[in-house]
Write an enzyme that holds these catalytic residues in place. Structure first.
Site, mmCIF file in Angstrom:
data_model
loop_
_atom_site.group_PDB
_atom_site.id
_atom_site.type_symbol
_atom_site.label_atom_id
_atom_site.label_comp_id
_atom_site.label_asym_id
_atom_site.label_seq_id
_atom_site.Cartn_x
_atom_site.Cartn_y
_atom_site.Cartn_z
ATOM 1 N N GLU A 1 1.200 -1.068 0.010
ATOM 2 C CA GLU A 1 0.021 0.383 0.305
ATOM 3 C C GLU A 1 0.872 1.701 -0.398
ATOM 4 O OE1 GLU A 1 -3.239 -0.321 3.113
ATOM 5 O OE2 GLU A 1 -2.855 -2.423 2.441
ATOM 6 N N CYS B 1 -2.021 8.837 4.168
ATOM 7 C CA CYS B 1 -1.645 8.732 2.908
ATOM 8 C C CYS B 1 -3.243 9.128 2.148
ATOM 9 C CB CYS B 1 -1.675 6.678 2.709
ATOM 10 S SG CYS B 1 -1.890 5.472 4.089
#
Ligand SMILES: Cc1cc2nc3c(=O)[nH]c(=O)nc-3n(C[C@H](O)[C@H](O)[C@H](O)COP(=O)(O)OP(=O)(O)OC[C@H]3O[C@@H](n4cnc5c(N)ncnc54)[C@H](O)[C@@H]3O)c2cc1C
Length: 1010
Positions: free
Chosen positions: A767, A801
């Site tokens: 990720e 993020c």
């Protein structure tokens, strides 16, 4: 029993007889009121004639139509063209239930032919609806209303429409208008003789001018997590109002809003009245809500305070206008609802509170604000029993509602005050929709009466109501009635004193205990190294959080070898035992919630609420993956076919390397670690060098929960050497990574290389970052969009993020949005995250700050800096790694700040011609992680679902704060490999599937299958 009945007569009656006698008196008063109301019929919105009455009638019959209608009413003031009005009308009401279809479709067909005419008619209808509840748009309407009320014997209080403000200039405007209202009312009152309702016991004149103020509108950017700071900020604008009120002899009442503001509102009242300047005036009061389970305690405390200070305060007793919101928000957060959940409980609480008010007239001046005849009657009957002068208390009702009740009360000789909301329609929409909901609520008194309920029903005592002690205090964890496999851990509610005190205490304790040394842990053995990593507090870099050993390539090899050795036994451990370890780890962390939270504040620079949410997420990962492991433990039948039994089951992959970032040093690390562990793998954990102490605490939690030694190794160290070595090692079967695109892509390549002796193809769970956009449509509610953008872009200084780094605004609202966004950003509280209420803390370290500032320089060259926060001198002097939040305007898609992830508080605003353009811009970056869309067009929301291509799309809300199971999180393109942390299927990344097919036919005979 009438006024003056000796209370001592009660002494000879038993409690039951007393209650029965009181009931009889309430019924008598109630019947009298109902009879008088029949003599003064006043059509409410439910019984009015005309088109909007028909709409109301449909709304009462059809809940879906009601929801769509009220949503349309809500968006209408934001629509600036006839075409837009007609489009929204069609989208909301084009598919209504059959009962309304014919009438509507005819109207909509006509609207298509003559949009201007149709839009005009619709606006006129909604304006008529609004006029039912809003006294006037302009302050000039006030004097006329005061006169009309006085002629009817009614007093007046005025409320300016508009709720939470976003910027200082909005709050200044609110203050100025309140001062103006005071002056207008004072002038008007001079010219009108006081109505009876403005006269107290013995004909004593009461303040003629009465103002109701919503505290949240007094200052932007205040946080109920910091009541002292909030009270200080709100007081700044309340003081001028009180000064003018004191000069004019006016009364000021604080409205009560959602429960998160309750403590602040009560503290504001007490603190301002304790200021010497307001020691003797003006008269002040506050609304208390009977639907809150805690109001009885609050009232007792207020009475005690008022008595001690010798300062009588007004208490407007209401039931409460935000019931649905309170219930929804509490359920979303896993908290016990702060409100009673049965209407009868609220009604009963109202009656108990009424009794307390009437028994303490030396300390409080009661005002019963209700449209419910039973609630009024019980107050009158109780007052009569106490032998009170009916002028010692008053009734209040809203403009446009229960006019018959107002008239009946006046006719009986009671004081009645009308609450008049004034102001423009746009800020008034929330008020209008609340009133519409109230009038159409099935449980509401008005609706019951309209539906023809008889007097016995309308006046019945609130039956079966619980007493005050039967409910857990608000904000306390409530067990779900239905046993579910997984439930999200409820976070702490920092609007309440007790969790705040615990967090403060934890910060002090953890802060006093810092600076320890942490060895590597390899195969259950502690290993010290010469090299060390030093972790510091980003807000105070001189404060060392701890030092940990730093692994070299040699230790990396040793860790993989140890993990391989531990694998067979752990893989053979029954899944239930492995899952139980995770459940115990969750409990371990939950018991130490505030200590973990405090460490996150100190080591990662997280504001309180973000730190606490992260602790909850870590707990959730443990419990969710434990539940998933149990689910996968039972082999699954693949296909039912006679004569053959086919099952799919799972086996662990082997040894995994976990590489995790510093921005969620507990939650992401926990998720990446416990998912493979519970699946039966062994793990070498390489936490971020910035936050190794949180990682050490997590290892402690897992060890404390019974994870066998050797199953998990703790291996902080440099990524380029130790990290790379772990990933390259032929003994590694999978890599679970969250971090930057650069490192992630590098590791993906490493995973793709197969070394001699390697048993498995390496699996990569990866990720990475995002360049997340929030698109704002031109009908969006900017009051909702702006706080959500600020929180998403600048919460934790933009270091998530999922953070929003681009806003894409439709052309029609672009300038207004930008201007309001910049003004609202000025109110962001930047500072030490250890201080409650801080919104933006420092960035993680000096390197990150330099990188962000370089991007900002680039931004200045490419675009226009529309806003940059000022850092207070003490922050600059603190040496903390602070970066001022920035907003860039005139950004174009090719600009670097529109394309590259910055990982800091830098926001780029782009303008889009239309929705096509907006979604093209939103999708036109390398990443596809999170995104948001604000719109009130059902069709546009549908388009976003289809066309806005990101892993996590959020509609009409902020885009950060994914919750385990509810929002499985992860993206694609350069944001990651498409895995979803916290979602079903995640565990399968760490398992190999196997299928076993058995032929069960023997000599032509197959057993019956269940
Ligand atoms: C002058 C005036 C000022 C006001 N100021 C405020 C204020 O500052 N803050 C504020 O919040 N409200 C305020 N209100 C609004 C007020 O809360 C609502 O008008 C009131 O709740 C309606 O109650 P009622 O007694 O008229 O009607 P009822 O029909 O008897 O009661 C309806 C109320 O019952 C409660 N209720 C409904 N369903 C349930 C359930 N399932 N479980 C538990 N309780 C339930 C809700 O509070 C609902 O509003 C004010 C009202 C007036 C008249």
């Amino acid at each position: 029993m009438g006024p003056g009945t000796p209370a001592s007569a009660d002494a000879v009656l038993g409690a039951g007889a007393l209650a029965r006698a009181l009931e009889g008196e309430i019924r008598a008063v109630g019947l009298d009121l109902l009879a008088r109301m029949d003599r003064h019929p006043a059509p409410g919105i439910l019984s009015a004639k005309g088109a909007h009455a028909r709409l109301m009638e449909w709304a009462l019959r059809d809940p879906e139509f009601k929801a769509q209608l009220f949503r349309f009413v809500d968006v209408l003031p934001a629509l600036d063209s006839a075409g837009e009005v007609v489009r929204h009308l069609r989208e909301y009401l084009g598919h209504v239930a059959p009962a309304q279809r014919t009438a509507f479709q005819a109207a909509l067909a006509a609207a298509r032919l003559a949009p201007a005419l149709a839009a005009g008619t619709v606006r006129a209808q909604v304006a008529a609806m609004a006029r039912q509840f809003v006294t006037g748009e302009s302050l000039d309407d006030l004097a006329a209303r005061l006169r009309a009320n006085a002629a009817a014997g009614i007093a007046t209080t005025v409320d300016l429409l508009g709720e939470a403000v976003l910027a200082e200039d909005e709050a200044d405007a609110f203050l100025a208008r309140n001062l103006e209202v005071l002056d207008i009312l004072a002038r008007a009152a001079e010219r009108v003789a006081p109505p009876a309702s403005d006269l107290g016991p013995g004909g004593r004149p009461l303040p003629r001018v009465n103002l109701s103020v919503k505290p949240s509108a007094l200052a932007p950017g205040v946080s109920p997590h910091d009541p002292e700071g909030a009270v200080a900020a709100l007081s700044r604008r309340l003081r001028p109002i009180l000064r003018r009120a004191w000069e004019l002899g006016a009364f000021v009442n604080l409205d009560m809003e959602s429960v998160r503001w309750k403590e602040v509102t009560l503290a504001l009242l007490r603190s301002i009245l304790e200021e010497p300047e307001f020691g003797r005036g003006p008269e002040m009061g506050v609304a208390l809500q009977a639907y809150l389970c805690e109001t009885e305690q609050d009232l007792a405390a207020l009475v005690a305070w008022a008595r001690e200070r010798g300062r009588r305060v007004g208490v407007r007793l209401v039931k409460g206008a935000y019931w649905d919101t309170e219930v929804v928000l509490a359920r979303q957060r896993g908290w016990a609802p702060p409100v009673w959940t049965r209407k009868a409980e609220t009604d009963a609480a109202y009656e108990r509170l009424s009794a307390v008010l009437l028994e303490n007239l030396d300390a409080v001046a009661p005002a019963f604000a209700t449209h419910n005849v039973r609630s009024c009657a019980q107050a009158i009957a109780r007052a009569d029993r106490l032998g009170l002068d009916p002028r010692a208390y008053e009734f209040q009702a809203l403009f446009g509602m229960a006019d018959d009740l107002k008239a009946a009360l006046v006719a009986r000789g009671h004081r009645v005050r009308e609450y008049c909301a004034v102001g423009a329609l746009l800020p008034g929409m929330a008020y209008l929709v609340r009133r519409l909901l109230e009038n159409t609520s099935n449980e509401g008194f008005l609706r019951q009466r309209h539906a023809g309920a008889d007097a016995a029903r309308l006046l019945a005592p609130p039956g079966g109501a619980a007493g005050p002690q039967t409910r857990a205090p608000a904000g306390v964890v409530q067990a779900e009635p239905a046993a579910r496999a997984f439930r999200n851990a409820p976070g702490a509610d920092f609007t309440r004193a007790e969790p705040r005190a615990r967090m403060r205490d934890a910060l002090a304790r953890v802060g006093a205990d810092l600076g320890g040394r942490w060895p590597l842990v390899i195969g259950g053995r502690e290993v010290r190294t010469r090299a060390e990593l030093t972790s510091v507090n980003p807000a105070h870099p001189e404060q060392v959080i701890g030092r940990c050993a730093s692994a070299s390539e040699g230790e990396a090899d040793a860790a993989i070898v140890a993990a391989r050795a531990a694998f067979p036994a752990w893989a053979a451990t029954p899944p239930e035992e492995r899952a139980a370890v995770l459940d115990r780890a969750a409990a371990w962390i939950e018991e130490r919630r505030f200590r973990f939270g405090a460490l996150l504040v100190l080591e990662a620079g997280k504001p309180w609420d973000e730190a606490d949410a992260e602790v909850s997420e870590a707990i959730d990962f443990c419990r969710f993956y434990a539940a998933e492991a149990r689910r996968l433990a039972t082999p699954r039948r693949t296909q039912e076919v006679p004569g053959e039994r086919c099952h799919e089951s799972w086996v662990p992959r082997g040894v995994g390397v976990v590489i995790s970032p510093w921005n969620f040093p507990l939650a992401i690390l926990t998720g990446l670690t416990v998912a493979p562990l519970v699946a039966g793998n062994t793990v070498v954990m390489k936490p971020s060098g910035e936050t190794p102490i949180v990682a050490a605490w997590l290892c402690e939690a897992l060890a404390g929960a019974g994870l066998p030694p050797g199953v998990l190794s703790y291996l902080p160290g440099p990524g380029r050497t130790a990290g790379a070595r772990l990933c390259e090692h032929p003994g590694t079967d999978f890599i679970a990574f969250t971090g930057s695109r650069e490192v992630g892509c590098g590791l993906w390549e490493i995973a793709g290389r197969t070394a001699p002796g390697q048993a498995n193809l390496k699996r990569m769970v990866c990720e990475m970052g995002g360049k997340n956009a929030i698109v704002v449509d031109d009908d969006a509610d900017l009051d909702e969009a702006i706080p959500a953008i600020l929180q998403s872009a600048f919460g934790y200084a933009g270091q998530k993020c999922s953070a929003c780094s681009r806003v894409i605004a439709l052309a029609r609202i672009h300038d207004r949005l930008l201007e309001r966004l910049a003004a609202a950003a000025r109110t962001l509280r930047i500072g030490d995250p250890a201080v409650p209420g801080t919104a933006v803390g420092p960035v993680i370290d000096g390197g990150a700050r330099e990188k962000i500032l370089r991007h900002a320089e680039q931004g200045r060259r490419e675009a226009r800096l529309a806003f940059q926060a000022e850092l207070a001198p003490d922050l600059v002097a603190s040496g903390g790694f602070y970066v001022p939040p920035m907003i860039f305007a005139d950004v174009r898609p090719a600009h670097v700040i529109a394309r590259e992830e910055i990982f800091g508080p830098v926001l780029a605003v782009l303008e889009a011609r239309d929705l096509d353009d907006a979604f093209t811009l939103a999708n036109g970056v390398d990443y596809a992680l999170a995104g948001g869309f604000f719109s009130r067009s059902p069709a546009a929301l549908e388009r976003a679902r289809r066309e806005f291509l990101v892993g996590n799309l959020y509609l009409n809300r902020g885009i950060t704060g994914a919750i385990v199971e509810r929002h499985p999180f992860g993206g694609f393109r350069m944001s990651g490999g498409g895995t979803k942390a916290g979602g079903r299927g995640y565990l399968e990344n760490f398992l190999f599937p196997r299928v076993v097919a058995e032929n069960v036919v023997r000599r032509g005979f197959a057993p019956d299958e269940e």
